[in-house]
Motif scaffolding. Structure first.
Motif, PDB file in Angstrom:
ATOM      1  N   UNK A   5      -1.389   3.549  24.170  1.00  0.00           N
ATOM      2  CA  UNK A   5      -0.817   2.329  23.197  1.00  0.00           C
ATOM      3  C   UNK A   5      -1.165   1.062  23.586  1.00  0.00           C
ATOM      4  N   UNK A   6      -1.397   0.327  22.757  1.00  0.00           N
ATOM      5  CA  UNK A   6      -1.954  -1.287  23.266  1.00  0.00           C
ATOM      6  C   UNK A   6      -1.012  -2.021  22.727  1.00  0.00           C
ATOM      7  N   UNK A   7      -0.630  -3.073  23.375  1.00  0.00           N
ATOM      8  CA  UNK A   7       0.377  -4.074  23.060  1.00  0.00           C
ATOM      9  C   UNK A   7       0.160  -5.299  23.785  1.00  0.00           C
ATOM     10  N   UNK A 150       1.311  12.403  29.706  1.00  0.00           N
ATOM     11  CA  UNK A 150       1.769  11.132  30.056  1.00  0.00           C
ATOM     12  C   UNK A 150       1.553   9.991  29.243  1.00  0.00           C
ATOM     13  N   UNK A 151       2.880   9.328  28.742  1.00  0.00           N
ATOM     14  CA  UNK A 151       2.702   8.133  27.901  1.00  0.00           C
ATOM     15  C   UNK A 151       2.025   6.904  28.569  1.00  0.00           C
ATOM     16  N   UNK A 152       0.918   6.177  28.026  1.00  0.00           N
ATOM     17  CA  UNK A 152       0.510   4.956  28.713  1.00  0.00           C
ATOM     18  C   UNK A 152       0.420   4.192  27.797  1.00  0.00           C
ATOM     19  N   UNK A 153       0.696   2.799  28.239  1.00  0.00           N
ATOM     20  CA  UNK A 153       0.834   1.551  27.686  1.00  0.00           C
ATOM     21  C   UNK A 153       0.069   0.601  28.348  1.00  0.00           C
ATOM     22  N   UNK A 154      -0.938  -0.128  27.567  1.00  0.00           N
ATOM     23  CA  UNK A 154      -2.064  -1.097  28.014  1.00  0.00           C
ATOM     24  C   UNK A 154      -1.488  -2.392  27.426  1.00  0.00           C
ATOM     25  N   UNK A 155      -1.524  -3.335  28.394  1.00  0.00           N
ATOM     26  CA  UNK A 155      -0.855  -4.813  28.026  1.00  0.00           C
ATOM     27  C   UNK A 155      -2.031  -5.696  28.090  1.00  0.00           C
ATOM     28  N   UNK A 156      -2.037  -6.335  27.040  1.00  0.00           N
ATOM     29  CA  UNK A 156      -3.139  -7.369  26.880  1.00  0.00           C
ATOM     30  C   UNK A 156      -2.163  -8.590  26.748  1.00  0.00           C
ATOM     31  N   UNK A 157      -2.366  -9.536  27.806  1.00  0.00           N
ATOM     32  CA  UNK A 157      -1.559 -10.929  28.005  1.00  0.00           C
ATOM     33  C   UNK A 157      -2.372 -11.815  27.288  1.00  0.00           C
TER      34      UNK A 157
END
Length: 162
Positions: A5-7, A150-157
């Motif tokens: 997931x990308x947020x 495993x749930x993975x979230x990648x954050x773009x700042x």
């Protein structure tokens, strides 16, 4: 199979319930002072203190490329200091990122996240100051974490990829 997931947001403030591991890449020379580590240090002093001690005492521990140190910073939040870059500068041997070390670290991260029943949160690891390419890191995350459920979230700042 689930996907990454990308947020847009801050990886140090995951807004999901349950146990969370915030993962990031460190260098193998004990440097902590630029990039995502600054966001971690603004929230919690323990990961930097633990990393510096781990490096200082490296003759008697597992510190090195591919190693991971897990630091609990809140009752349901851990920080994973993953050693995935050689030094801090681009030189004759190329950029500092070491994909094989990130892969080994992600395998250790997957084991810990599974044991904790945790989700994993991270910036685009290895792609900031380490100089790596997301097209090489993303498949490692998919293989080591996502395929294990495993749930993975990648954050773009901010505006663009970090």
């Amino acid at each position: 199979m689930s996907e990454i997931t990308y947020i847009r947001g801050d990886a140090t403030v995951p807004s999901v319930k349950g146990v969370k591991v915030i993962a990031h890449v460190c260098n193998d020379i004990g440097g902590w002072g630029k990039g995502f580590v600054l966001a971690i240090s603004r929230r919690w002093p323990e990961p930097e203190k633990s990393y510096r001690a781990w490096h200082r005492e490296r003759a008697s521990n597992d510190f090195g490329l591919g190693a991971v140190q897990f630091v609990q910073v809140e009752p349901y939040v851990w920080v994973a200091n993953m050693v995935g870059q050689r030094g801090i500068r681009t030189g004759s041997k190329g950029v500092p990122v070491r994909y094989e070390a990130i892969d080994a670290a992600l395998e250790r991260l997957a084991e810990k996240a599974a044991d904790l029943g945790a989700s994993v949160h991270m910036p685009r690891i290895g792609c900031g100051l380490a100089g790596g390419k997301w097209s090489r890191v993303e498949p490692l995350i998919t293989d080591r974490l996502v395929r294990r459920g495993i749930a993975v979230t990648v954050y773009d700042h901010g505006e663009g990829p970090s």
